[in-house]
Each structure stands twice: as C-alpha cells, then as structure tokens.
Design a protein around this motif. Structure first.
Motif, PDB file in Angstrom:
ATOM      1  N   ASP A 161      51.492  38.680  44.147  1.00  0.00           N
ATOM      2  CA  ASP A 161      50.251  39.388  44.436  1.00  0.00           C
ATOM      3  C   ASP A 161      49.244  38.418  45.044  1.00  0.00           C
ATOM      4  O   ASP A 161      49.039  37.320  44.525  1.00  0.00           O
ATOM      5  N   TYR A 202      45.163  38.292  46.564  1.00  0.00           N
ATOM      6  CA  TYR A 202      43.900  39.010  46.665  1.00  0.00           C
ATOM      7  C   TYR A 202      42.917  38.198  47.493  1.00  0.00           C
ATOM      8  O   TYR A 202      42.583  37.066  47.129  1.00  0.00           O
ATOM      9  N   ASN A 214      57.805  39.197  38.234  1.00  0.00           N
ATOM     10  CA  ASN A 214      56.765  38.160  38.264  1.00  0.00           C
ATOM     11  C   ASN A 214      56.358  37.676  36.866  1.00  0.00           C
ATOM     12  O   ASN A 214      55.480  36.839  36.747  1.00  0.00           O
ATOM     13  N   ASN A 271      54.541  38.878  34.681  1.00  0.00           N
ATOM     14  CA  ASN A 271      53.230  39.308  34.210  1.00  0.00           C
ATOM     15  C   ASN A 271      53.360  40.588  33.397  1.00  0.00           C
ATOM     16  O   ASN A 271      54.296  41.369  33.580  1.00  0.00           O
ATOM     17  N   HIS A 288      44.155  43.461  48.656  1.00  0.00           N
ATOM     18  CA  HIS A 288      45.258  43.212  47.720  1.00  0.00           C
ATOM     19  C   HIS A 288      46.570  43.477  48.445  1.00  0.00           C
ATOM     20  O   HIS A 288      46.874  44.600  48.825  1.00  0.00           O
ATOM     21  N   ASP A 300      48.120  40.289  36.411  1.00  0.00           N
ATOM     22  CA  ASP A 300      47.418  40.161  37.678  1.00  0.00           C
ATOM     23  C   ASP A 300      46.020  40.767  37.551  1.00  0.00           C
ATOM     24  O   ASP A 300      45.797  41.699  36.770  1.00  0.00           O
ATOM     25  N   ARG A 301      45.083  40.257  38.336  1.00  0.00           N
ATOM     26  CA  ARG A 301      43.695  40.730  38.279  1.00  0.00           C
ATOM     27  C   ARG A 301      43.594  42.224  38.535  1.00  0.00           C
ATOM     28  O   ARG A 301      42.783  42.903  37.935  1.00  0.00           O
TER      29      ARG A 301
END
Length: 157
Positions: free
Chosen positions: A6, A8, A42, A44, A88, A138-139
């Motif tokens: 990802d 951003y 990933n 996450n 994104h 992820d954010r």
C-alpha cells in the motif's frame, strides 16, 4: 509469495492501472467485538473483504468475502462509508496490478460460524473495540475502523 504493498501520497508509488470495486466489512459479535484478519499478502491486520464480482451485489460480495476469509456468516446491517482516494495505490506484486483505492465499507453482525483462517488470512480473531489500536494495519484500514467507531454518519471520500 505475492505481496500487496500500500502506498499513500507517495511519489515512488506506481501509476494506477486499474480500478476494482471492492468491499470491506465491519463484522461484530454479540459482545460488540470486531472481526479482524491478518492478511497473508502483507501480514497487516484488516477487516475482511475483497473484490465485487460481476453479477454480484455489494451486500452479497460482503457476505461471500467474509465467509471465505473468516468462516463467519454475517448479515449486513449498514454502511460505514465509501473510500476512493486516488492518493492510495495498492500494488500486487504477482501481476504488477496497481489499483486506485475503491472500497465500500459495510457493517454486519455475525449470525453463524467460528473464526477460521484461509489462504487470504493467516489469522482471524474477534478483537474488543478498545484493543483494535494495538494491531498493525495500513493507515487506510485504521481510518475505516476509526470512522466506524467514532461517527454516526457515513463517510464519503
């Protein structure tokens, strides 16, 4: 193994070459805990979800993806918001696909099943609302969960 990366607002991000409608689902149980998966691509933590297939409605995709990734059957109850920020970009290293974010986030309640990992989820667990912030994500995923936890109005972005 293929990875998901990802980016951003990152000048080193690849230029997007696809836009794929997808869905994420905030599933809660009777105690109000949230269902999280630890992604295989990933590592996450995230809400369950994935691409909406041709011929499939948004709610049907949400129920299908949740069951496939978690073993939980859910019933859709509402919407958290829409997420389509062109800053994104999501790169899939298996085929070089670089997606611009396009996700609809729904709410749901568990109606059956127990958490079971899949090829897409290394771990699946119920997490207390107050404990969600302790999980690496992820954010964009964290933002979706924060919108769910803190807003009464659907997010449009």
């Amino acid at each position: 193994m293929a990875q998901r990366i990802d980016y951003y607002d990152d000048p080193s991000a690849p230029a997007p070459n696809s836009l794929v409608p997808s869905v994420n689902v905030v599933v809660t149980n009777e105690a109000g805990d949230l269902l999280l998966i630890r992604r295989s691509d990933n590592h996450n933590w995230a809400l369950p979800g994935g691409a909406i297939d041709l011929g499939e409605s948004i709610p049907a995709a949400a129920v299908r993806e949740t069951l496939e990734e978690t073993g939980i059957t859910c019933e859709i109850t509402g919407i958290v918001g829409t997420y389509s920020d062109p800053k994104h970009v999501i790169l899939y290293t298996s085929d070089g696909e670089a997606r611009q974010e396009f996700s609809i986030v729904l709410t749901a309640r568990r109606i059956a099943g127990e958490p079971v990992p899949s090829q897409e989820s290394r771990e699946v667990r119920w997490v207390a609302r107050g404990g969600v912030h302790d999980y690496q994500m992820d954010r964009s995923m964290r933002m979706r969960i924060e919108h769910y936890l803190g807003s009464n109005e659907p997010y449009v972005g």
